[in-house]
Design an enzyme around this catalytic site. Sequence first.
Site, PDB file in Angstrom:
ATOM      1  N   SER A 169     -14.702  -7.204  10.964  1.00 38.80           N
ATOM      2  CA  SER A 169     -13.393  -6.773  10.402  1.00 38.80           C
ATOM      3  C   SER A 169     -12.937  -5.496   9.877  1.00 38.80           C
ATOM      4  O   SER A 169     -12.110  -5.297   9.545  1.00 38.80           O
ATOM      5  CB  SER A 169     -12.872  -8.016   9.214  1.00 38.80           C
ATOM      6  OG  SER A 169     -14.138  -8.203   8.434  1.00 38.80           O
ATOM      7  N   HIS A 180     -11.937  -9.894  16.813  1.00 36.54           N
ATOM      8  CA  HIS A 180     -11.863 -10.307  15.302  1.00 36.54           C
ATOM      9  C   HIS A 180     -11.046 -11.543  15.199  1.00 36.54           C
ATOM     10  O   HIS A 180     -10.055 -11.979  15.212  1.00 36.54           O
ATOM     11  CB  HIS A 180     -10.838  -9.163  14.597  1.00 36.54           C
ATOM     12  CG  HIS A 180     -10.630  -9.551  13.228  1.00 36.54           C
ATOM     13  ND1 HIS A 180      -9.753  -8.823  12.383  1.00 36.54           N
ATOM     14  CD2 HIS A 180     -11.695  -9.949  12.383  1.00 36.54           C
ATOM     15  CE1 HIS A 180     -10.197  -9.274  11.024  1.00 36.54           C
ATOM     16  NE2 HIS A 180     -10.979 -10.094  11.088  1.00 36.54           N
ATOM     17  N   ASN A 215      -5.459  -6.882   8.537  1.00 37.63           N
ATOM     18  CA  ASN A 215      -5.934  -6.348   7.371  1.00 37.63           C
ATOM     19  C   ASN A 215      -5.405  -5.181   6.609  1.00 37.63           C
ATOM     20  O   ASN A 215      -5.213  -4.673   5.661  1.00 37.63           O
ATOM     21  CB  ASN A 215      -7.682  -6.134   7.398  1.00 37.63           C
ATOM     22  CG  ASN A 215      -8.211  -7.357   7.384  1.00 37.63           C
ATOM     23  OD1 ASN A 215      -7.729  -8.485   6.897  1.00 37.63           O
ATOM     24  ND2 ASN A 215      -9.486  -7.633   7.826  1.00 37.63           N
TER      25      ASN A 215
END
Length: 711
Positions: free
Chosen positions: A431, A452, A502
């Site tokens: 990640s 991911h 993210n």
Amino acid sequence: MSGTAISTHVADGIARVVFDVPGSPVNTIGTVVKDELEATLMELRGAGSVRAIVLSSGKPDNFMAGADIEEFVRLETAEQALRLVRAGQALINKLADFGKPVVVAINGACLGGGLEASLACTYRIATTHPKTRIGLPEVQLGIIPAAGGCQRLPRLIGLRRALDIILAGKTVPAAVAHRRGIVDEVVHPAVLDEVAERAARRLADGWRPTRPTGGVMGALLDRNPIGRRIVASQAEKQIRRSTGGHYPAPLAALDAVMHGLAKGVDAGLDREAEHFAELALGEVSRHLVQIFFADRSLAKDTGVDGPAPQPRPVRNLAVVGAGFMGAAIGGTAALKASVDVRFRDAAPDRVQAGLNAARSILERRLKRKRISRHEYYRKRALLSGATDLTGFHRADLVIEAVFEDLDVKRQVFRELEAAVRDNCVLASNTSTIPISRIAEVMDRPDRVLGMHFFSPVEKMLLLEIIVTDKTSPSATVTAVAFGRAMGKKTVVVRDRPGFWVNRILSPYINESARLVEEGVKIEEIDAAMKHFGFPVGPITLLDEVGLDVAYKAGHVMHEAFGQRMQPGGAVARLLEAGRKGRKNGTGFYRYEDGKRKGVDESAYDLLKIDPQPVPGPDIQNRLIFAMLNEAALALEEEVVRSPRDGDIAAIFGIGFPPFVGGPLRYLDGYGIARSVDMLARLEHAYGERFAAAPLLRRMADGAERFYPSSP
Ligand code: COA
């Protein structure tokens, strides 16, 4: 007899009516089909030689996908919506009052209007075909079943069972539909026609099927006005809890059901029509329908632009690192994609623990009757492991899920390169680590990419496939196709820090931690964002992810993007005090025996703050625009290939509220120029990190949008 979508063939007193909408993989009920069916019914009703009808589909694996969604999104006025729904109701009433037995033979999905039509028939038979799913998914599209579904289903199977389907927009396989009394028989597809004809003949001869009445609880709760009121009030509470007031359809469906049970079918149909007309034109439904189409088109996307090579079939998967993530990836792959999975970890006990964790995924499915015992043993036998790379020469794809450390990962990849076949794709489940940094030590960087997965892998539907400038189209399409076989919504993203999810989450989380430092109450921050529509608040999310993990990821993002991504000090200070969040029982909240026990007031002392109330909208604006602005910045860097991918990834990766359509749809809806103004205000009040993305400024100047204005 035959029309465009319906053909009829009469033999020995039984009319076989077959739906087959030309040029479409699924049957939908649009105006043309309605007109044809109406004419067919008129004709068969008057035909003395016809004693009964069998309705079926000419498609190999679809019975009927319900109302034509394309048609209902074109509705512009309440009058048009009412006309549409009334026409549907009238047609289905004709089926219900046909006067001769009607058997429906269901093979493939029978959804929405397809089920509503089936409910109006005399007898329902469904097949064991894996694509046979039966249900009323309307509320998932922000509308309600409005062709009698809210009336006929509760009368057939009882109020409680009907609400379970209608209010959640559920679809179930044939066996479950049979257990719940929705269909009368379940058969193998090969004998469907024969069984349906036999049933039609028996019904024409006067046979009447007996159906279960729902027992004592049915008498107390489903067929008794006081019992029904209790059921309705519990259902209402549950809806309010689960929708947070953001989705109007379930409450409207409940009202249509209860009104019909109290005042009769006709009054219930009127209520269905009124609610439908209002909901179909509403923003929530428009957004949910847009997501449906976006999701369908993503499901067909190869993952590369232009002509794409064929994905290589993946039959053998290898997983390096049988820890928490690796085991879950392997277990889910065996479950969903039925591939052979070979684990490798450093020590025998770690391999064993990984195998056990992967098996437990299958066991949970078996316990919940999602897979048969036979399937369970078959899939379990696909899992194996060792402490070396034996078996890796067979792998079509390797997913590495070792410790998040560049050197460790590089070493694993170098070892893999020597052990696998030439055409094997090598993926890292990371990640935070740039895939290109791993690929640069490889002789063949073209077959390296990132996959991911989100935790828990079994449940989270999103998968980011990270490609570098060197990743080949063949490796990309293979990983995309395999991700899809694992049941994931697979979005291809560029190798930039944080990838997409993210990346846009970071400034949002940072801003929430800053608010705590400024003295805003922890529970108020979470409540404000739940009120906006997120499933959990950002501070809860921090505790769940783990403050140590969040700190590390925050650091990576700060290094990559500088001041804009600077994390506040709150997470670091709590971490210094040994607080890691839920995993060690103490973070921003307190936990006892795994249960959350409210805000940990001592966190305020540690941070040396005295919290004060702050209005919800101020909190929402700071957090949401931090995320939206980052989304625009990342889109300009082409981190995602399209606004569609960005929205779907945000919805399925972080629970961005679907009823507003995703972050980029939200910007369109809020107005780009207005968003730029809002960001200017936030920049003035809180600093440069809110400086509007150049893309947004340009779009505001040119009055552009991310999506065309019509759905
Ligand atoms: N109205 C209009 N188009 C529909 C449709 C509907 N009710 N249901 C499916 N389609 C279209 C899809 O958009 C897709 O179009 P495309 O090929 O142009 O992209 C095509 O039919 C095939 O559907 P797809 O989902 O790719 O096939 P599938 O076999 O994976 O799934 C269904 C079939 C029916 C299970 C799925 O399409 C579905 O859930 N449809 C919606 C059902 C629904 O909500 N009905 C209630 C409507 S009020």
